[in-house]
Design a protein around this motif. Structure first.
Motif, mmCIF file in Angstrom:
data_model
loop_
_atom_site.group_PDB
_atom_site.id
_atom_site.type_symbol
_atom_site.label_atom_id
_atom_site.label_comp_id
_atom_site.label_asym_id
_atom_site.label_seq_id
_atom_site.Cartn_x
_atom_site.Cartn_y
_atom_site.Cartn_z
ATOM 1 N N ASN A 8 0.854 -1.195 0.000
ATOM 2 C CA ASN A 8 0.000 0.000 0.000
ATOM 3 C C ASN A 8 0.890 1.246 0.000
ATOM 4 O OD1 ASN A 8 -2.544 1.355 0.140
ATOM 5 N ND2 ASN A 8 -2.152 1.796 2.296
ATOM 6 N N ASN A 33 -1.449 -0.910 -4.092
ATOM 7 C CA ASN A 33 -2.507 0.096 -4.001
ATOM 8 C C ASN A 33 -1.854 1.462 -3.861
ATOM 9 O OD1 ASN A 33 -5.332 0.928 -3.723
ATOM 10 N ND2 ASN A 33 -4.734 1.516 -1.649
ATOM 11 N N HIS A 79 -7.369 2.766 -4.490
ATOM 12 C CA HIS A 79 -8.409 2.909 -3.475
ATOM 13 C C HIS A 79 -7.909 3.828 -2.358
ATOM 14 C CE1 HIS A 79 -10.990 -0.242 -5.152
ATOM 15 N NE2 HIS A 79 -9.897 -0.982 -5.292
ATOM 16 N N SER A 80 -8.807 4.615 -1.814
ATOM 17 C CA SER A 80 -8.435 5.542 -0.738
ATOM 18 C C SER A 80 -8.381 4.856 0.620
ATOM 19 C CB SER A 80 -9.418 6.715 -0.689
ATOM 20 O OG SER A 80 -10.739 6.248 -0.464
ATOM 21 N N SER A 81 -9.028 3.699 0.747
ATOM 22 C CA SER A 81 -9.032 2.973 2.017
ATOM 23 C C SER A 81 -8.784 1.493 1.766
ATOM 24 C CB SER A 81 -10.374 3.150 2.739
ATOM 25 O OG SER A 81 -10.420 2.347 3.913
ATOM 26 N N SER A 83 -10.043 -0.846 3.341
ATOM 27 C CA SER A 83 -11.299 -1.584 3.526
ATOM 28 C C SER A 83 -12.063 -1.756 2.225
ATOM 29 C CB SER A 83 -12.183 -0.867 4.557
ATOM 30 O OG SER A 83 -12.525 0.431 4.105
ATOM 31 N N ASP A 84 -11.715 -0.984 1.195
ATOM 32 C CA ASP A 84 -12.401 -1.081 -0.102
ATOM 33 C C ASP A 84 -11.781 -2.134 -1.024
ATOM 34 O OD1 ASP A 84 -14.079 1.012 0.674
ATOM 35 O OD2 ASP A 84 -12.711 2.531 -0.122
ATOM 36 N N ILE A 85 -10.725 -2.787 -0.581
ATOM 37 C CA ILE A 85 -9.978 -3.717 -1.445
ATOM 38 C C ILE A 85 -10.396 -5.160 -1.171
ATOM 39 C CG2 ILE A 85 -7.674 -4.549 -2.066
ATOM 40 C CD1 ILE A 85 -6.583 -1.839 -1.199
ATOM 41 N N ASN A 86 -10.556 -5.933 -2.222
ATOM 42 C CA ASN A 86 -10.795 -7.371 -2.091
ATOM 43 C C ASN A 86 -9.472 -8.043 -1.698
ATOM 44 O OD1 ASN A 86 -11.232 -10.116 -2.383
ATOM 45 N ND2 ASN A 86 -12.413 -9.926 -4.269
ATOM 46 N N GLU A 101 -4.615 5.252 9.444
ATOM 47 C CA GLU A 101 -5.894 4.555 9.335
ATOM 48 C C GLU A 101 -6.451 4.235 10.724
ATOM 49 O OE1 GLU A 101 -8.021 3.759 7.084
ATOM 50 O OE2 GLU A 101 -7.100 3.151 5.177
ATOM 51 N N LEU A 105 -10.299 -0.657 12.036
ATOM 52 C CA LEU A 105 -10.443 -1.042 10.634
ATOM 53 C C LEU A 105 -9.318 -2.002 10.249
ATOM 54 C CD1 LEU A 105 -11.175 1.291 7.603
ATOM 55 C CD2 LEU A 105 -9.238 -0.258 7.524
#
Length: 343
Positions: A8, A33, A79-81, A83-86, A101, A105
């Protein structure tokens, strides 16, 4: 089976981690990411680097937001977070974004662990090799901080001195290369959310024309790892200088037990000869900062400047590559984690 990694952030530290991991057979970088929305710019910044040189086997862009070279095929996400990533195909996240973060989370992400490349008092543990790695528990620690480049360089030396001579008080000055949040020419003040800086007038001044004084969180980061080394014991400040990488730390320590210069040098020499990880390097040659560029060892004691006054004041000069050297320690900690997880 290789451990599957999501990286990330591919800023200065992230790119160094990426290039070191590409040479490590234990890991596969599945995805990157990055908030930069331009994949062309991402691959360009990986292929070409003014500090460490260009990579020989360059990445190229494939369809569907992949990049590939001889060693790896990597998906690029935006993605900005986290948590939005698979994360179905991910074992471990290395978070080199610097973003603060929410800790809950991070703990709820469906992965084995997340390694953060900044000191974090809310992490399950802050780790510096040569100081507290034996406390790392893969069954309990999910959010793992790999501390900061400064603390990674400094704390192994402080622990050695404290164990042998007991530190009564001291002071450090970090001489740190310029960073991306600073200005090239004079401009308005600088704010940096990832570094908890709201308004810094000095960082609005030209980083290429000035030595810029500033506060440092180095000792605070040390206290997250070894609580007895804290800002009540050791004062600190920082000087930003117009170089690209490799920092230095000027250390002054007052200790309880008497010592000699030869004794202090012997302590560090014995440690280097018997160390488990690539941490301490003792230097006696007439070298300058660029000579330590891309050096994996991160506590480089320059014994030309080791000195003792009144038998109880110790002077040290410590070099460290704040990008590549620190990134190599992140990967070393990751390797250590995988080994203890395997038992």
């Amino acid at each position: 089976m290789k451990t599957k990694i999501l990286l990330n952030g591919v800023g200065r530290i992230g790119k160094s981690i990426l290039k070191i991991l590409l040479q490590n057979k234990n890991f596969e970088i599945v995805a990157i990411n990055e908030i930069n929305p331009y994949i062309e710019n991402i691959v360009y910044s990986i292929n070409y680097d003014s500090t460490y040189g260009n990579i020989s086997n360059k990445f190229k862009i494939l369809d569907n937001n992949y990049i590939q070279n001889k060693y790896a095929k990597i998906k690029i996400l935006n993605h900005s977070s986290l948590s939005d990533i698979n994360l179905d195909n991910i074992d471990i996240i290395i978070d080199a974004s610097g973003k603060k973060e929410d800790i809950n989370l991070l703990k709820n992400l469906p992965i084995q662990a997340i390694f953060q490349t900044h000191a974090n008092t809310n992490a399950d543990i802050n780790i510096i090799l040569g100081v507290n790695e034996e406390k790392l528990d893969s069954t309990k620690h999910k959010v793992i901080s790999t501390s900061s480049c400064n603390a990674t360089a400094l704390l192994p030396a402080l622990k050695l001195i404290n164990n042998k001579k007991k530190i009564l008080c001291g002071d450090i000055v970090t001489i740190h290369p310029l960073l991306n949040h600073q200005r090239v020419l004079d401009g308005h003040f600088v704010g940096s959310p990832t570094r908890d800086v709201d308004c810094n007038f000095e960082f609005g001044r030209s980083s290429t024309q000035n030595i810029i004084p500033n506060k440092t969180t180095t000792i605070e980061a040390c206290s997250y790892v070894l609580k007895e080394i804290n800002k009540n014991l050791i004062s600190s400040n920082s000087l930003r200088v117009p170089t690209d990488t490799v920092g230095a730390i000027n250390v002054t320590l007052f200790v309880e037990k008497v010592c000699t210069k030869d004794e202090i040098i012997s302590i560090f020499q014995d440690y280097e000869n018997n160390q488990k990880f690539n941490i301490v390097l003792n230097n006696y040659e007439p070298l300058v900062s660029s000579d330590f560029k891309k050096e994996h060892k991160t506590t480089i004691i320059d014994h030309r400047y080791t000195d003792i006054r009144n038998k109880k004041m110790i002077k040290l000069l410590i070099w460290y590559d704040n990008e590549w050297g620190y990134a190599s320690k992140v990967v070393d900690i990751l390797d250590y984690y995988i080994n203890i997880k395997k038992g």
